[in-house]
Design a protein around this motif. Structure first.
Motif, PDB file in Angstrom:
ATOM      1  N   VAL A   1      -5.093   0.417  10.709  1.00  0.00           N
ATOM      2  CA  VAL A   1      -6.385   1.095  10.600  1.00  0.00           C
ATOM      3  C   VAL A   1      -7.411   0.099  10.094  1.00  0.00           C
ATOM      4  N   ASP A   2      -8.475  -0.098  10.865  1.00  0.00           N
ATOM      5  CA  ASP A   2      -9.515  -1.070  10.506  1.00  0.00           C
ATOM      6  C   ASP A   2      -8.911  -2.447  10.212  1.00  0.00           C
ATOM      7  N   HIS A   3      -7.956  -2.862  11.108  1.00  0.00           N
ATOM      8  CA  HIS A   3      -7.301  -4.168  11.052  1.00  0.00           C
ATOM      9  C   HIS A   3      -6.505  -4.379   9.772  1.00  0.00           C
ATOM     10  N   ALA A   4      -6.080  -3.259   9.164  1.00  0.00           N
ATOM     11  CA  ALA A   4      -5.226  -3.362   7.966  1.00  0.00           C
ATOM     12  C   ALA A   4      -4.068  -2.402   8.115  1.00  0.00           C
ATOM     13  N   CYS A   5      -2.824  -2.859   7.821  1.00  0.00           N
ATOM     14  CA  CYS A   5      -1.642  -2.009   7.915  1.00  0.00           C
ATOM     15  C   CYS A   5      -1.605  -1.041   6.731  1.00  0.00           C
ATOM     16  N   ILE A   6      -1.414   0.264   7.066  1.00  0.00           N
ATOM     17  CA  ILE A   6      -1.273   1.275   6.015  1.00  0.00           C
ATOM     18  C   ILE A   6       0.100   1.111   5.372  1.00  0.00           C
TER      19      ILE A   6
END
Length: 833
Positions: free
Chosen positions: A382-387
C-alpha cells in the motif's frame, strides 16, 4: 269522371275522419306518420291524394317542456309549454361568486371575498381562484430602501448618507452623493456661496463670482486641471502620464497603490508603503532571467524554488541554480534525486532513486515495494510500503482478508476468524451480519449481501415464503400477494412454489388440487380462458379443422364452437343456429334453411312448395262460392288448373289483378280434406257454430280489441265485407296503436272494391313489419307469397269449410281475427330477435 268525383268525395270524408282521430288520439309524431300512410295508401289504391293541415300540440306532459334552465319551473297547460321564473338556489359555474340564487330566470351570485388581511398584497378572484399578488412599494428614488409592512404598508427609508458640510446630497436617479452647489462653491459649513478666486472652484475658474461649468481648452481650467475637450469638463488628468508614477483612473490621479496596475507604466507598487516609487513588486514584473529584489529593483538571477526553467532539472536556491541534489526538493517539480545525486524524471531500477525509495513504472517513490508480490504473509503493498499488520481487508493481497488476529488469511472456518462486523461464508469473510435468511427475524426478511433487510419494497426483499406488505415482511393470506410461480398455502400462510391461477400455465389451466401446471388436457376446463382442448389433448386458441377441437365441437373461422354445424348445408331443412342444427321451429325463416318455411302448427320446417300439385277448379256463378254468401264477389268465374299459374278475373268495375295460386309452402292438406275446390286450412278464421248455451260470438274479443284502439270508426257491422280502403284504414290504425312503423304498399288496386283474404294477408304483413318470405322462383305474385307467409305464421287458417279461399272477400270479423293474430306473431318475432 263523375264516378271519380264521387269517390274523391268519399275518400276526402274518410281521410278527414282519420285526421280527426289522429288529432284526438295520437301524439303529433305518430299522427303525421299515419297521415303519410293514409295519403300513400290513397295513392296506391288510385285515389287522388288530398292534403290537410292539422294544428300541432306543443306538449302533452311536463317532460315535453323541459327547457334545461334550473331557474324556471316548466309545465304543460292546455298543450302549451309555460316557463315561470323561480328563486331556487343554483350554480352559475363561476368560482368567483358565492350564494348563487335564481333571479329573473338567471343564476346570479355575490362576488367572492378574497381579502387575506395583508395590505402588502393585491387580492382578486381570477379563474375561480383567489390570487394574492405582492404590491410594489418602489418610489423610484434610488436613495431609499423600499419595503412593505403587512400592517402599516409601504416603507421608503433613506439609505444613502452624504457629507452635508461639503454641500452633498443624494441624487434620486443615480443613488450617489453629488454637490448641491451649481456655479458656487461650498464654504465647508454646508452653505453654497459665490466664489472670489479660482481655488474656490477646484479645476474650474471663478468668473464673475461664479465657477465656470464647462471648458473648451486647458486654458479654461485652473489648478493644473485639463479640459476633456470642446464643451467638456475640467479634470485632474487624462492619461497615466499626467499622474507621474501613479495611474489615472476616471480623470483623477491615484495617490496610493495596491498592485502595479495602480502605477504608471514602468513603475511598481511598494506593497509596504503602498506608494508607486519602485520598478517591481514581484518577479513577474521583471524579465525572464531576472527577479524582483528586496528594494523593488529587478536583478539578474534565477527565481527561488523548483519551477524556474532557467535551472533545468534542478531547483533555484538563493537565486542560483543547484547542480547536485541530496533530496527531491533540490530537484525541479516532478523530478527526484537519485542515489547518484542527480535529478531524474524517469528510472529504470531502484538505484536510480534515492535510498529508501523504489522505482515503479519509471518513477521513484518512497517505500519498499511496488506490488503485493514484494510483501510476504498475504499482506498488501500500500503506497509502496508492505503492510505488517492488517486492520482492514484492503491491507491484504487479493484473495485474502484481514483476520481477527491482524494477519491476512485466505480461508476462514467461522465468524471468529473474521474482523468484528464480518461473517464467514463459504470460507471467506464478508462485511455483514448474516449468511442466510434464517438468521433474519425468524426467516421473515432476506439476507442480502450478508446484511439482514429491515424493510422491504418487494417480495424478493423478504425471506423464502414471506411477502412484502407496506414495507414489512409478513405471512400471506392470498395467492395474489405471492411472487409469480408461487401460491399461498393457507395452512402455513407461506408462499410455495406452484400455481393458483392460470397465468403461469397458459395455455393450460392450473390444477388447483396439486397446484401444478398440466401438460395435456381432456376437456376445455383444462385450458385457460380463450383456449379449448383439442382431440390431440393440446390447448388451442385457433383451429384448422374439427380435429383441433374437442368432441361435439366444430371449427368455424379458426375458432372452436360447441355444436354440430357451421352452415345450413349440414342441417337439411333446418337452419344452423349458433353452430347447432335446429330440430324444431316456431318463427318462419329464422330456424329453417333456405328454401324452407316454418309451419307453426307442427313446428316443422317444410319446403316452400310441396312436390304435390293441387287442383282448384271453381265453376260457380258470379257472386257465389262454395263457402256460402261470403264467397268471392267477382264478375267472372276463375279456373285453377294443375301445374300452371291461374288468373283470377275481377269485375270490370273493380279492375283486373293477376293472381297465381298453387299449393301453399309447407302445407299438406289434412287427411280427408283434399278437394278440387282449393287449398285447405287447418283452423278457420270463422269456426263452426258454438254449442248451444250462453256464449259470446267468436269474433267479439278481436273486435273489442280493435274498437279499443279506435281502429273501427265505420261502425259495428261484423258480417259486412270490408273494402280495400276500409281495410287499410283499420290495419293502419291498429298498427299505430301498437307503435309499429307502416311500410308503403306497392300494389295499385281500386279502393272501393271488396278486399280479398289474400289482399288482407298482404296488407297486414306489410303493416306490422312482418317480412313476406320469398317462396321460390316459380311464384312471383306478392299476394300468393303473402298468403303463404300468413299461413305459416297461423294468421290465415281457412274458412269454416276447411278451405283457405284466398280470393274470397274478407269480413270485418275475419279481418279483426287476422289482425289480432298478426299482433301476436309480430311480437313473438320481435322478442325472438
Amino acid at each position: 269522371m263523375e264516378k271519380w268525383m264521387h269517390f274523391d268525395l268519399f275518400c276526402g270524408t274518410m281521410i278527414g275522419n282519420i285526421l280527426m282521430q289522429i288529432q284526438n288520439h295520437f301524439r303529433f309524431g305518430f299522427g303525421l306518420l299515419l297521415l303519410s300512410f293514409a295519403v300513400g295508401m290513397a295513392g296506391t289504391m288510385g285515389i287522388r291524394p288530398l292534403f290537410f293541415h292539422a294544428q300541432v300540440p306543443e306538449c302533452s306532459t311536463t317532460e315535453d317542456c323541459n327547457d334545461g334552465n334550473p331557474c324556471t319551473d316548466d309545465s304543460c297547460n292546455d298543450s302549451v309549454c309555460e316557463h315561470s321564473n323561480n328563486t331556487n338556489s343554483c350554480d352559475d359555474d363561476d368560482g368567483c361568486t358565492v350564494n348563487d340564487t335564481c333571479s329573473l330566470g338567471m343564476c346570479q351570485g355575490s362576488t367572492r371575498d378574497c381579502d387575506d388581511g395583508n395590505v402588502c398584497t393585491d387580492d382578486v378572484c381570477l379563474y375561480d381562484e383567489c390570487t394574492h399578488t405582492d404590491i410594489s412599494c418602489d418610489d423610484e428614488d434610488a436613495c431609499t430602501t423600499d419595503s412593505c409592512d403587512s400592517i402599516s404598508g409601504c416603507q421608503n427609508i433613506d439609505s444613502v448618507t452624504c457629507d452635508n458640510l461639503n454641500c452633498e446630497a443624494c441624487d434620486a436617479e443615480t443613488g450617489e452623493c453629488a454637490s448641491t452647489c451649481d456655479g458656487t462653491y461650498c464654504d465647508g459649513a454646508g452653505i453654497c456661496v459665490e466664489c472670489t478666486e479660482d481655488s474656490h472652484c477646484g479645476y474650474y475658474k471663478c468668473v464673475d463670482s461664479a465657477c465656470t461649468s464647462s471648458c473648451d481648452t486647458n486654458e479654461d481650467c485652473s489648478g493644473g486641471g485639463l479640459c476633456t475637450g470642446e464643451g467638456g469638463s475640467c479634470v485632474q488628468c487624462l492619461t497615466e502620464t499626467d499622474c507621474g508614477a501613479y495611474d489615472c483612473v476616471e480623470n483623477a490621479c491615484l495617490t496610493t497603490c495596491t498592485t502595479a496596475d495602480d502605477c504608471s507604466t514602468g513603475n511598481g507598487c511598494d506593497t509596504i508603503g503602498h506608494a508607486c516609487e519602485t520598478a517591481c513588486s514581484s518577479d513577474t514584473d521583471c524579465a525572464a532571467t531576472e527577479y524582483c529584489g528586496l528594494q523593488g529593483a529587478c536583478e539578474t538571477g534565477c527565481r527561488n524554488g523548483q519551477d524556474d526553467v532557467e535551472c533545468g532539472a534542478y531547483a533555484c536556491e538563493s537565486h542560483a541554480c543547484l547542480d547536485i541534489c541530496s533530496n527531491d526538493e533540490d530537484c525541479r517539480t516532478d523530478y527526484w534525486c537519485g542515489q547518484d545525486q542527480e535529478c531524474h524524471n524517469t528510472c529504470a531500477a531502484d538505484t536510480d532513486c534515492a535510498s529508501g525509495s523504489v522505482c515503479d513504472a519509471g518513477a521513484c517513490f518512497v517505500g519498499n515495494c511496488t506490488d503485493d508480490s514484494d510483501c510476504g504473509g498475504g499482506f498488501a503493498c500500500v503506497d509502496h510500503a508492505c503492510i505488517t499488520i492488517c486492520l482492514d481487508d484492503a491491507d491484504c493481497k487479493t484473495g485474502y482478508w484481514c483476520g481477527s488476529n491482524g494477519t491476512c488469511r485466505d480461508v476462514c472456518t467461522d465468524d471468529d476468524d473474521c474482523l468484528e462486523g464480518k461473517v464467514c461464508d463459504a470460507g471467506a469473510c464478508y462485511t455483514g451480519d448474516c449468511t442466510s435468511d434464517s438468521q433474519c427475524e425468524a426467516g421473515a426478511y432476506a439476507c442480502e449481501s450478508h446484511v439482514c433487510n429491515t424493510t422491504c419494497a418487494a417480495n424478493d426483499d423478504c425471506g423464502s415464503g414471506y411477502v412484502c406488505d407496506a414495507g414489512d415482511c409478513t405471512t400471506c393470506t392470498l395467492s395474489v400477494q405471492c411472487s409469480a410461480g408461487r401460491w399461498c398455502n393457507p395452512e402455513t400462510q407461506l408462499c410455495q412454489i406452484g400455481c393458483d391461477d392460470d397465468a403461469p400455465c397458459v395455455p393450460f389451466a392450473c390444477d388447483l388440487d396439486s397446484h401444478t401446471c398440466p401438460v395435456s388436457c381432456t376437456e376445455n376446463s383444462g385450458c385457460t380462458t380463450g383456449y379449448w382442448c383439442g382431440q390431440d389433448q393440446e390447448c388451442h386458441n385457433t383451429c384448422g379443422d374439427d380435429s383441433d377441437c374437442g368432441a361435439a365441437w366444430v371449427c368455424d373461422a379458426n375458432q372452436c364452437f360447441a355444436g354440430n354445424c357451421t352452415d345450413e348445408s349440414e342441417c337439411g331443412a333446418y337452419a344452423c343456429m349458433e353452430h347447432t342444427c335446429a330440430t324444431a321451429c316456431s318463427i318462419p325463416g329464422n330456424q329453417c334453411a333456405a328454401g324452407f318455411i316454418c309451419v307453426t302448427a307442427t313446428q316443422t320446417c317444410e319446403e316452400y312448395w310441396s312436390v304435390m300439385d293441387a287442383t282448384y277448379d271453381r265453376d260457380l256463378p258470379p257472386g257465389q262460392s262454395k263457402g256460402g254468401s261470403r264467397g268471392g264477389q267477382h264478375g267472372a268465374p276463375s279456373h285453377y288448373k294443375i301445374g300452371g299459374s291461374i288468373d283470377a278475373a275481377y269485375g270490370p268495375e273493380q279492375g283486373t289483378k293477376p293472381v297465381a295460386l298453387g299449393l301453399l309452402p309447407g302445407f299438406v292438406p289434412p287427411s280427408g280434406k283434399t278437394s278440387a275446390d282449393g287449398l285447405h286450412g287447418t283452423a278457420p278464421e270463422t269456426p263452426p257454430p258454438a254449442p248451444a248455451g250462453p256464449s259470446l260470438p267468436w269474433y267479439v274479443q278481436p273486435l273489442a280489441i280493435l274498437l279499443g284502439q279506435n281502429a273501427l270508426p265505420m261502425g259495428y257491422r261484423p258480417h259486412d265485407t270490408v273494402t280495400r280502403a276500409q281495410m287499410t284504414t283499420i290495419i293502419s290504425r291498429s298498427a299505430a296503436a301498437q307503435g309499429m312503423l307502416l311500410p308503403d304498399v306497392t300494389d295499385y288496386i281500386p279502393g272501393n272494391g271488396p278486399a280479398a283474404r289474400a289482399e288482407a294477408a298482404y296488407v297486414i304483413l306489410r303493416t306490422f313489419g312482418i317480412p313476406i318470405l320469398d317462396t321460390g322462383p316459380s311464384y312471383h305474385d306478392p299476394l300468393l307469397r303473402a298468403t303463404a307467409t300468413a299461413f305459416g305464421l297461423g294468421i290465415l287458417q281457412g274458412d269454416a269449410d276447411g278451405f283457405l279461399a284466398p280470393d274470397r272477400a274478407v269480413t270485418q270479423a275475419e279481418l279483426a281475427v287476422m289482425i289480432v293474430r298478426a299482433m301476436d306473431a309480430a311480437w313473438q318475432m320481435q322478442t325472438a330477435r
